[in-house]
Motif scaffolding. Structure first.
Motif: not given
Ligand code: PLP
Length: 385
Positions: A189, A191, A222
């Protein structure tokens, strides 16, 4: 019958409620440093692309996501068929849990780590093996590899780790992949990878996909791309099977038309990404230095947020209180609440460590320079009060 509520499935009772950030009702004069968003709004080009997409909102969005898949395929040099998309990367994580896990299966992840990981064992009935972070609040990849058994279906690595901001070098990740059997899915992950000096070039981990078909690299629009409100995440997959599985378990239109258009346009502006990373890293250095100068421990940050421990200031705070505490842990938890409340009163919203798996800590997003200064000034008041 009176007094009886709706009877829900057992699993619904197990699923933790996501610790959402508060403060959306506090008006504009608030430093929103609780959700690791970008402080920068979408560029005019992205806004124009969104408004063109919205003009055609009577149609369903492109269910094959062809423009977005093509743009991502070009950017990362992998086939479009190996790109999974989602309504935020959290959507892909939850779909991965649904596609991979069931009672009797196991998944391994570090703790504290991203709170959504907790949803996966709860929803599926699989067993979570949570491996504590090391003393520097980094993943202990050796300990994680040692937890892989015949029942393991999924290993999650969060790099940089939310909430502790620490990053692993790619060599460590490579060594873990070598120790995990090929039928076990590994989700890396990433991000926050753009902000990481330790992990290095964001394209470097993508090279791992050439060797490990069981690897999925999760990314999001995001954070550095500043599109948290539109929700787009993606997974770069070592093979097609992960993408088809996570598509099977979801509704067909999981990324809306405005979000697809915004993401495609945002990808065209890598110069803007670099500018944002530079501004964030500069503000991060100032923030970390300030907090360290107050005598607090701050983790080595490789993300757009910092993680600090209040432990070294708890004795001073306790001495100033008019009440006694049963033990250190109780005092630390009370100190944390006091600091979080004090920051909120000063218009600064951050995440309390207690909600993230470690009492007496705090996660603070790197905002604009003015927001960071507002946070450090407020924290200095509260520590010295
Ligand atoms: C480590 C990590 N992964 C994934 C996500 C999910 O982001 P999104 O669903 O907005 O893509 C977040 C969000 O905070 C995160 O911190």
């Amino acid at each position: 019958m009176t007094g009886m509520g709706i009877e829900f499935a057992e699993r619904t009772r197990r699923i933790p409620v996501y610790p959402v950030a508060a403060g959306y009702d506090l008006g504009d004069d608030v430093a929103m440093l609780a959700s690791n968003e970008a402080p920068f709004g979408p560029s005019p080009e992205v806004l124009a692309a969104v408004s063109r997409a919205v003009a055609g909102a009577n149609r369903y969005p492109d269910p094959s996501y062809s423009n977005l898949r093509r743009a991502l395929a070009e950017r990362h040099d992998i086939p479009a068929s190996r790109i999974a998309l989602g309504n935020g990367s959290a959507d892909i994580l939850i779909a991965a849990g649904e596609a991979l896990l069931e009672p009797g299966a196991e998944l391994v992840y570090a703790w504290p780590s991203f709170s959504v990981y907790e949803h996966l064992p709860a929803a599926s009935g699989a067993r979570a093996i949570r491996v504590p972070l090391d003393a520097d609040m980094c993943h202990d990849l050796d300990a994680m590899a040692a937890e892989v058994t015949v029942s393991t279906r999924l290993v999650l690595i969060c790099n940089p780790n939310n909430p502790t901001s620490t990053a692993l070098e790619l060599d460590g990740v490579r060594a873990l992949l070598q120790r995990v059997p090929r039928h076990v899915c590994v989700i890396l992950d990433e991000a926050y990878c753009e902000f990481s000096l330790t992990a290095g070039d964001p394209q470097a981990s993508v090279e791992l996909l050439r060797h490990w078909p069981n690897l999925v690299i999760l990314r999001t629009f995001s954070k550095v791309y500043g599109l948290a409100g539109l929700r787009v995440g993606y997974g770069l997959c070592g093979s097609e099977e992960f993408r088809t599985a996570v598509e099977q378990v979801r509704q067909p239109f999981y990324v809306n038309a405005a979000a697809q258009a915004a993401a495609v346009e945002a990808l065209r502006h890598q110069d803007e990404v670099e500018r944002r990373v530079a501004a964030t890293v500069a503000a991060r250095i100032g923030m970390v230095d300030a907090v360290r100068s107050f005598g607090l421990w701050v983790a080595q940050s490789d993300a757009n947020f910092i993680w600090l421990h209040l432990d070294d200031a708890v004795d001073g705070w306790t001495a100033r209180q008019e009440r006694a505490f049963d033990d250190c842990d109780t005092a630390l938890a009370a100190f944390e609440r006091d600091v979080i409340d004090g920051l909120r009163e000063r218009g600064v919203l951050v995440r309390a460590g207690a909600a993230l798996g470690r009492a007496g800590a705090m996660r603070v997003t790197v905002g604009t320079e003015a927001e960071c200064e507002r946070f450090t000034a407020a924290l200095r008041d509260l520590i010295a009060a």
